[in-house]
Write a protein that holds these residues in place. Structure first.
Motif, PDB file in Angstrom:
ATOM      1  N   ALA A 302       0.468  -0.954   0.176  1.00 55.84           N
ATOM      2  CA  ALA A 302       0.311  -0.024   0.034  1.00 55.84           C
ATOM      3  C   ALA A 302       0.897   1.128   0.141  1.00 55.84           C
ATOM      4  CB  ALA A 302      -0.994  -0.499   0.841  1.00 55.84           C
ATOM      5  N   SER A 303       0.566   2.596  -0.923  1.00 60.62           N
ATOM      6  CA  SER A 303       1.409   3.725  -0.459  1.00 60.62           C
ATOM      7  C   SER A 303       0.512   4.353  -1.247  1.00 60.62           C
ATOM      8  CB  SER A 303       2.105   3.476  -1.383  1.00 60.62           C
ATOM      9  OG  SER A 303       1.874   3.733  -3.026  1.00 60.62           O
ATOM     10  N   CYS A 304       0.999   5.937  -0.768  1.00 56.63           N
ATOM     11  CA  CYS A 304      -0.714   6.909  -1.683  1.00 56.63           C
ATOM     12  C   CYS A 304      -0.060   7.378  -2.069  1.00 56.63           C
ATOM     13  CB  CYS A 304      -0.167   7.686   0.145  1.00 56.63           C
ATOM     14  SG  CYS A 304       0.819   8.637   0.328  1.00 56.63           S
ATOM     15  N   SER A 305       1.106   6.686  -2.959  1.00 62.49           N
ATOM     16  CA  SER A 305       1.122   7.792  -4.786  1.00 62.49           C
ATOM     17  C   SER A 305       0.972   6.086  -6.203  1.00 62.49           C
ATOM     18  CB  SER A 305       2.452   7.972  -4.609  1.00 62.49           C
ATOM     19  OG  SER A 305       3.492   7.839  -6.050  1.00 62.49           O
ATOM     20  N   GLY A 306       0.417   6.423  -6.865  1.00 65.92           N
ATOM     21  CA  GLY A 306       0.982   5.792  -7.676  1.00 65.92           C
ATOM     22  C   GLY A 306       2.086   5.185  -8.576  1.00 65.92           C
ATOM     23  N   GLY A 307       2.667   6.066  -8.434  1.00 63.19           N
ATOM     24  CA  GLY A 307       4.516   6.285  -9.163  1.00 63.19           C
ATOM     25  C   GLY A 307       5.256   5.269  -7.399  1.00 63.19           C
ATOM     26  N   GLU A 308       4.687   4.942  -6.669  1.00 63.58           N
ATOM     27  CA  GLU A 308       5.461   4.379  -6.010  1.00 63.58           C
ATOM     28  C   GLU A 308       4.900   2.734  -5.843  1.00 63.58           C
ATOM     29  OE1 GLU A 308       4.255   6.040  -1.913  1.00 63.58           O
ATOM     30  OE2 GLU A 308       6.319   7.417  -2.107  1.00 63.58           O
ATOM     31  N   ALA A 309       3.681   2.578  -6.207  1.00 65.17           N
ATOM     32  CA  ALA A 309       2.541   1.338  -6.523  1.00 65.17           C
ATOM     33  C   ALA A 309       3.658   0.628  -7.710  1.00 65.17           C
ATOM     34  CB  ALA A 309       1.862   1.818  -6.398  1.00 65.17           C
ATOM     35  N   SER A 310       3.845   2.111  -9.199  1.00 63.89           N
ATOM     36  CA  SER A 310       4.286   1.198 -10.206  1.00 63.89           C
ATOM     37  C   SER A 310       5.607   0.467  -9.260  1.00 63.89           C
ATOM     38  CB  SER A 310       4.567   2.276 -10.805  1.00 63.89           C
ATOM     39  OG  SER A 310       3.093   2.377 -11.018  1.00 63.89           O
ATOM     40  N   LEU A 311       6.780   1.322  -8.831  1.00 63.72           N
ATOM     41  CA  LEU A 311       7.984   1.126  -8.822  1.00 63.72           C
ATOM     42  C   LEU A 311       7.885  -0.251  -7.854  1.00 63.72           C
ATOM     43  CD1 LEU A 311       9.417   4.014  -7.417  1.00 63.72           C
ATOM     44  CD2 LEU A 311      10.657   2.802  -9.596  1.00 63.72           C
ATOM     45  N   MET A 312       7.226  -0.582  -6.937  1.00 66.72           N
ATOM     46  CA  MET A 312       6.756  -2.538  -6.116  1.00 66.72           C
ATOM     47  C   MET A 312       6.703  -2.966  -7.027  1.00 66.72           C
ATOM     48  SD  MET A 312       7.361  -1.563  -2.617  1.00 66.72           S
ATOM     49  CE  MET A 312       6.624  -3.266  -1.846  1.00 66.72           C
ATOM     50  N   ALA A 313       5.884  -2.611  -8.091  1.00 66.93           N
ATOM     51  CA  ALA A 313       5.043  -3.525  -9.048  1.00 66.93           C
ATOM     52  C   ALA A 313       6.697  -4.010 -10.344  1.00 66.93           C
ATOM     53  CB  ALA A 313       4.342  -3.359  -9.888  1.00 66.93           C
ATOM     54  N   ASP A 314       7.573  -2.800 -10.682  1.00 68.24           N
ATOM     55  CA  ASP A 314       8.154  -3.059 -11.315  1.00 68.24           C
ATOM     56  C   ASP A 314       9.333  -3.613 -10.848  1.00 68.24           C
ATOM     57  OD1 ASP A 314       7.229  -1.822 -13.308  1.00 68.24           O
ATOM     58  OD2 ASP A 314       7.546  -0.297 -13.726  1.00 68.24           O
ATOM     59  N   THR A 315      10.100  -3.154  -9.892  1.00 70.51           N
ATOM     60  CA  THR A 315      10.708  -4.116  -9.059  1.00 70.51           C
ATOM     61  C   THR A 315      10.765  -5.124  -8.890  1.00 70.51           C
ATOM     62  OG1 THR A 315      11.934  -0.968  -8.422  1.00 70.51           O
ATOM     63  CG2 THR A 315      12.848  -3.274  -7.464  1.00 70.51           C
ATOM     64  N   GLY A 316       9.319  -5.440  -7.961  1.00 66.90           N
ATOM     65  CA  GLY A 316       9.414  -6.681  -7.732  1.00 66.90           C
ATOM     66  C   GLY A 316       9.842  -7.881  -8.311  1.00 66.90           C
ATOM     67  N   LEU A 317       9.146  -7.338  -9.712  1.00 72.05           N
ATOM     68  CA  LEU A 317       9.927  -9.096 -11.457  1.00 72.05           C
ATOM     69  C   LEU A 317      10.965  -8.889 -11.382  1.00 72.05           C
ATOM     70  CD1 LEU A 317       8.155  -6.310 -14.214  1.00 72.05           C
ATOM     71  CD2 LEU A 317       7.460  -8.279 -13.287  1.00 72.05           C
ATOM     72  N   GLY A 318      12.395  -8.439 -10.319  1.00 66.89           N
ATOM     73  CA  GLY A 318      13.367  -9.069 -10.529  1.00 66.89           C
ATOM     74  C   GLY A 318      13.211 -10.306  -9.415  1.00 66.89           C
ATOM     75  N   TYR A 319      13.232 -10.719  -8.906  1.00 65.08           N
ATOM     76  CA  TYR A 319      12.839 -11.160  -6.919  1.00 65.08           C
ATOM     77  C   TYR A 319      12.133 -12.640  -7.011  1.00 65.08           C
ATOM     78  CZ  TYR A 319      15.974  -7.433  -6.215  1.00 65.08           C
ATOM     79  OH  TYR A 319      17.600  -6.552  -5.985  1.00 65.08           O
ATOM     80  N   ASP A 320      12.216 -13.413  -6.311  1.00 63.75           N
ATOM     81  CA  ASP A 320      10.982 -14.411  -6.172  1.00 63.75           C
ATOM     82  C   ASP A 320      10.368 -14.017  -5.038  1.00 63.75           C
ATOM     83  OD1 ASP A 320      10.010 -16.420  -6.082  1.00 63.75           O
ATOM     84  OD2 ASP A 320      11.488 -17.119  -4.992  1.00 63.75           O
ATOM     85  N   ILE A 321       9.243 -13.290  -5.461  1.00 63.99           N
ATOM     86  CA  ILE A 321       8.157 -12.713  -5.298  1.00 63.99           C
ATOM     87  C   ILE A 321       6.495 -12.087  -6.068  1.00 63.99           C
ATOM     88  CG2 ILE A 321       9.442 -11.041  -2.857  1.00 63.99           C
ATOM     89  CD1 ILE A 321       8.910  -8.350  -4.696  1.00 63.99           C
ATOM     90  N   CYS A 322       5.923 -12.448  -5.699  1.00 64.59           N
ATOM     91  CA  CYS A 322       4.628 -11.678  -6.246  1.00 64.59           C
ATOM     92  C   CYS A 322       3.521 -11.009  -5.399  1.00 64.59           C
ATOM     93  CB  CYS A 322       3.899 -13.517  -6.675  1.00 64.59           C
ATOM     94  SG  CYS A 322       2.816 -14.122  -5.749  1.00 64.59           S
ATOM     95  N   PHE A 323       2.708 -10.332  -6.376  1.00 55.08           N
ATOM     96  CA  PHE A 323       1.272  -9.421  -5.485  1.00 55.08           C
ATOM     97  C   PHE A 323       0.390  -9.390  -5.993  1.00 55.08           C
ATOM     98  CE2 PHE A 323       5.101  -6.578  -6.091  1.00 55.08           C
ATOM     99  CZ  PHE A 323       5.845  -6.159  -4.618  1.00 55.08           C
ATOM    100  N   PRO A 324      -0.357 -10.548  -5.405  1.00 55.07           N
ATOM    101  CA  PRO A 324      -1.265 -11.374  -5.991  1.00 55.07           C
ATOM    102  C   PRO A 324      -2.935 -10.671  -5.880  1.00 55.07           C
ATOM    103  CG  PRO A 324      -0.900 -12.099  -3.853  1.00 55.07           C
ATOM    104  CD  PRO A 324       0.356 -11.212  -4.209  1.00 55.07           C
ATOM    105  N   PRO A 325      -3.407 -10.626  -6.815  1.00 53.35           N
ATOM    106  CA  PRO A 325      -4.426  -9.882  -6.944  1.00 53.35           C
ATOM    107  C   PRO A 325      -5.576  -9.879  -6.168  1.00 53.35           C
ATOM    108  CG  PRO A 325      -4.540 -11.228  -9.072  1.00 53.35           C
ATOM    109  CD  PRO A 325      -3.750 -12.257  -7.894  1.00 53.35           C
ATOM    110  N   LEU A 326      -6.166  -8.778  -5.255  1.00 55.38           N
ATOM    111  CA  LEU A 326      -6.766  -9.098  -4.019  1.00 55.38           C
ATOM    112  C   LEU A 326      -8.209  -9.565  -4.362  1.00 55.38           C
ATOM    113  CD1 LEU A 326      -7.371  -5.007  -3.739  1.00 55.38           C
ATOM    114  CD2 LEU A 326      -5.449  -6.519  -2.278  1.00 55.38           C
ATOM    115  N   GLY A 327      -8.316 -10.823  -3.188  1.00 52.51           N
ATOM    116  CA  GLY A 327      -9.440 -11.502  -2.510  1.00 52.51           C
ATOM    117  C   GLY A 327     -10.939 -10.790  -2.553  1.00 52.51           C
ATOM    118  N   ALA A 328     -11.905 -10.865  -2.274  1.00 55.98           N
ATOM    119  CA  ALA A 328     -13.491 -10.737  -2.140  1.00 55.98           C
ATOM    120  C   ALA A 328     -12.875 -10.067  -0.622  1.00 55.98           C
ATOM    121  CB  ALA A 328     -14.187 -11.505  -2.071  1.00 55.98           C
ATOM    122  N   ALA A 329     -12.414 -11.014   0.562  1.00 56.29           N
ATOM    123  CA  ALA A 329     -12.941 -10.356   1.539  1.00 56.29           C
ATOM    124  C   ALA A 329     -11.499  -8.884   1.834  1.00 56.29           C
ATOM    125  CB  ALA A 329     -11.881 -10.640   2.604  1.00 56.29           C
TER     126      ALA A 329
END
Length: 704
Positions: A302-329
């Motif tokens: 979670a961040s209060c900026s779209g730029g930070e959210a994009s940085l998280m997603a893009d940087t994460g591509l280089g490592y063995d992590i994932c950001f799964p889609p949000l569930g119903a809850a």
């Protein structure tokens, strides 16, 4: 293992020597707050570092628990002898010129042998090391400045480099370091022995290692097993390269694997996480100290900026992590906290509608962590400069994160090191929130912590040098009468190599050997077309133009053989229907056992450099895991509707290679199948290379 308790947690200290280094040890002991006696020893000076000195070790009031020896190497050996006889608890040897300097000093090894004999059962750290800092018990056997402060609990860091260790003491990331030690050339106490002693201390929460080389495989296996048994974890930065594993290699495997791949595969095998920088090492230790190993590599952000959210997603591509889609809850909770204007996604940009509203922010962060099988929740937050700005408006975020804490660990992540002040990082630690900084290092650390959360049940590595570690060979020695003496080392000719491997269950093409072009044409007719023709006497046949594929007549075979002009020929059945070509290689690493390399094979071997490395023995599950880690894994699975490879056949081929290596471990230097042609229903070894140990290596035995 020697009892290190008196050396690591002394109540009395002696400092032998009168130079600036020894005066610094006395100064640092007092600065750290050590309240026991510190006794300098010098034959002519009345005092050292402002403290009255004793002329001889024998004049000390009692046998000291810990001794810092800062004199020349010859005098060090004599001092160790006297201290051991007096019953001292242990010593740190600052002097160099022992086995680590054998290339420069002819008597370096002899001096180290003398040092060990003098020590007897008394523990010795070093020689050629700075020493140790115990911030838990306010002990500083350290000859320089440092950045540690006393703590009640914290991580331990051990280093084979004293200067790297010194630099790590200066970190400003809020990581509580309870113990920092160096081991020098590890004459007696190595990283694994020192680490084992520290893990038993309940105040130590995790162990970080800076490794340049691993001397004791079994000791490290025991260290990793003990750490897990105690609920603790180890993360390492492995640097340095052994020049042993790749010596005189003639296969692709050697150039792809790299000389230190054995050590890296070994650490992975025993469940030690590895990172690529000192920053990632410190960040991972923070995670382990506050939250322990992570349950998975699935993160929410979670961040209060779209730029930070994009940085998280893009940087994460280089490592063995994932950001799964949000569930119903998660969506329901976030919509209630954020209202209708915010687009819900992971990583989440929660905008600034709720900035300063602690209950709303806490509900947002708590709702985000309601997903299934999550490893951690991350709140991106960069703090302003305290010398020019106010942090008052950032305080509600800290309060909200603290309120949102639940079963899933929470971290506050600043994208830059400079935007997480040390005092705020320490505050977050006290709140049970992980303070992370430096986006790439933090995400690498999160991936490492998730690796440490996996179940590990490692089998001991296959070490040919250990008596009784290998089964007896069912088929005797390999046929040395078929060695190709024109190549580097002792290379078994391809036909005989395949025959030997087939005896262990590897599938190979139908083949026939021929001495002339006419014989090759006749052999092809017997096998049936299409065929492959190979000229013998080349380690890398494709590069030499000694391989011709898909020949469909005797005339084509004869013409191809005449053009090659080889001293002999191998005619083989052409394997069709390939989904992919793989490389399966094994190399002997004298220090770490047999290193298995799986990767893209054929013409793509060096172009892609797509490999996975493991240590033998492996299980079928290990092989499947390695295949899944390749970049060509989608191709093997059946890309865009194309047929997939027979994974079971690949696994069986690798296990057949392993069986062969186990049966002939005393003889093999390296082995390579390239390519292993994988079809929808089988895996066939189209080429094989086996290099045996030289006569000199056989005479030396299997010791590393």
């Amino acid at each position: 293992m020697a009892d290190l308790s008196r050396l690591l947690r002394p109540r009395s200290i002696a400092v032998i020597g009168g130079g600036a280094w020894c005066a610094n040890v006395i100064r640092e002991c007092r600065r750290m707050g050590f309240d026991g006696p510190v006794w300098p020893v010098h034959p002519t000076r009345a005092e050292v570092g402002g403290v009255p000195a004793f002329a001889r070790i024998e004049d000390l009031p009692q046998a000291p628990d810990a001794v810092y020896i800062g004199i020349n190497r010859a005098a060090t050996v004599e001092a160790v002898r006297v201290l051991s006889a007096a019953g001292a608890g242990g010593a740190i040897c600052f002097a160099s010129g022992f086995a680590e300097a054998q290339a420069e000093l002819a008597d370096g090894v002899d001096m180290q042998t003398a040092l060990l004999a003098a020590a007897g059962d008394m523990p010795v750290l070093g020689p050629n090391c700075y020493g140790m800092l115990n911030a838990l018990d306010r002990v500083a056997l350290w000859p320089d400045q440092h950045g540690l402060v006393p703590v009640a609990r914290g991580v331990a860091i051990l280093s084979q480099s004293s200067n790297v260790a010194l630099n790590l003491t200066m970190q400003r990331r809020g990581l509580p370091i309870g113990f920092l030690g160096t081991v020098g050339n590890q004459a007696q106490v190595d990283l694994s022995a020192l680490g084992m002693a520290l893990l038993e201390d309940p105040r130590i929460t995790a162990l970080g290692l800076y490794i340049e080389g691993i001397a004791d495989i079994r000791g490290f296996e025991a260290l990793a097993a003990r750490a897990r048994a105690l609920g603790k974890r180890i993360v390492a930065l492995k640097l340095g390269a052994s020049d042993q594993a790749g010596a005189a290699a003639v296969s692709h495997t050697a150039s792809l694997t790299g000389s230190d791949a054995g050590a890296r595969a070994f650490l992975q095998r025993i469940g030690v996480a590895q990172v690529s920088s000192l920053s990632a090492l410190l960040e991972c230790l923070k995670i382990l100290h506050v939250a322990g190993p992570l349950a998975s590599n699935r993160l929410v952000s979670a961040s209060c900026s779209g730029g930070e959210a994009s940085l998280m997603a893009d940087t994460g591509l280089g490592y063995d992590i994932c950001f799964p889609p949000l569930g119903a809850a998660q969506r329901e909770a976030l919509r209630a906290a954020l209202g209708p204007k915010v687009a819900l996604a992971n990583p989440l940009d929660y905008h600034t509608y709720i900035w300063g509203d602690v209950p709303a922010m806490a509900a947002c962060f708590a709702g985000l962590t309601q997903g299934e099988d999550l490893g951690a929740g991350v709140v991106v937050l960069d703090f302003p400069r305290a010398d020019r700005c106010s942090v008052v408006d950032w305080e509600p975020v800290i309060e909200a994160v603290a309120q949102a804490r639940g079963p899933v660990p929470l971290a506050v992540l600043s994208s830059l090191v400079e935007t997480l002040p040390e005092d705020l990082a320490a505050r977050l630690v006290a709140l049970g929130v992980v303070p992370l900084c430096d986006l790439p290092a933090a995400l690498e650390a999160l991936a490492a912590a998730a690796f440490l959360g996996r179940t590990v049940d490692p089998a001991p590595v296959l070490l040919a040098r250990e008596e009784g570690a290998l089964p007896p060979s069912p088929s005797g020695r390999l046929p040395r009468e078929y060695l190709d003496r024109e190549e580097a080392g002792q290379v078994v000719q391809e036909a005989e190599a395949k025959q030997a491997l087939a005896a262990c269950g590897l599938i190979v093409p139908r083949s026939a050997r021929a001495g002339t072009p006419d014989e090759a044409a006749a052999a092809a007719a017997r096998i049936g077309f299409p065929v492959v023709l190979k000229g013998e006497g080349f380690a890398h046949k494709s590069e030499a133009g000694a391989v011709k594929l898909n020949l469909v007549s005797a005339e084509e075979v004869r013409a191809a053989a005449e053009a090659m002009g080889a001293r002999g020929y191998l005619v083989e059945d052409m394997v069709g229907g390939a989904v992919a070509e793989l490389l399966v290689g094994v190399m002997r690493d004298p220090a770490h056992g047999f290193v298995l390399t799986l990767g893209a094979g054929g013409v793509w071997t060096e172009i892609l450099g797509d490999t996975q490395v493991r240590l033998l023995p492996v299980t079928a599950a290990d092989v499947s895991d390695a295949l899944a880690g390749l970049r060509i894994a989608p191709l093997l699975a059946g890309y865009r509707g194309a047929p997939g490879a027979d994974e079971t056949a690949v696994v069986e081929a690798v296990l057949a290679v392993q069986a062969f290596v186990a049966a002939h471990a005393g003889e093999i230097e390296e082995l390579e199948i390239n390519p292993l042609i994988v079809t929808p229903d089988r895996a066939v070894a189209a080429d094989a290379l086996i290099r045996l140990k030289t006569d000199q290596q056989e005479g030396e035995g299997d010791a590393a």
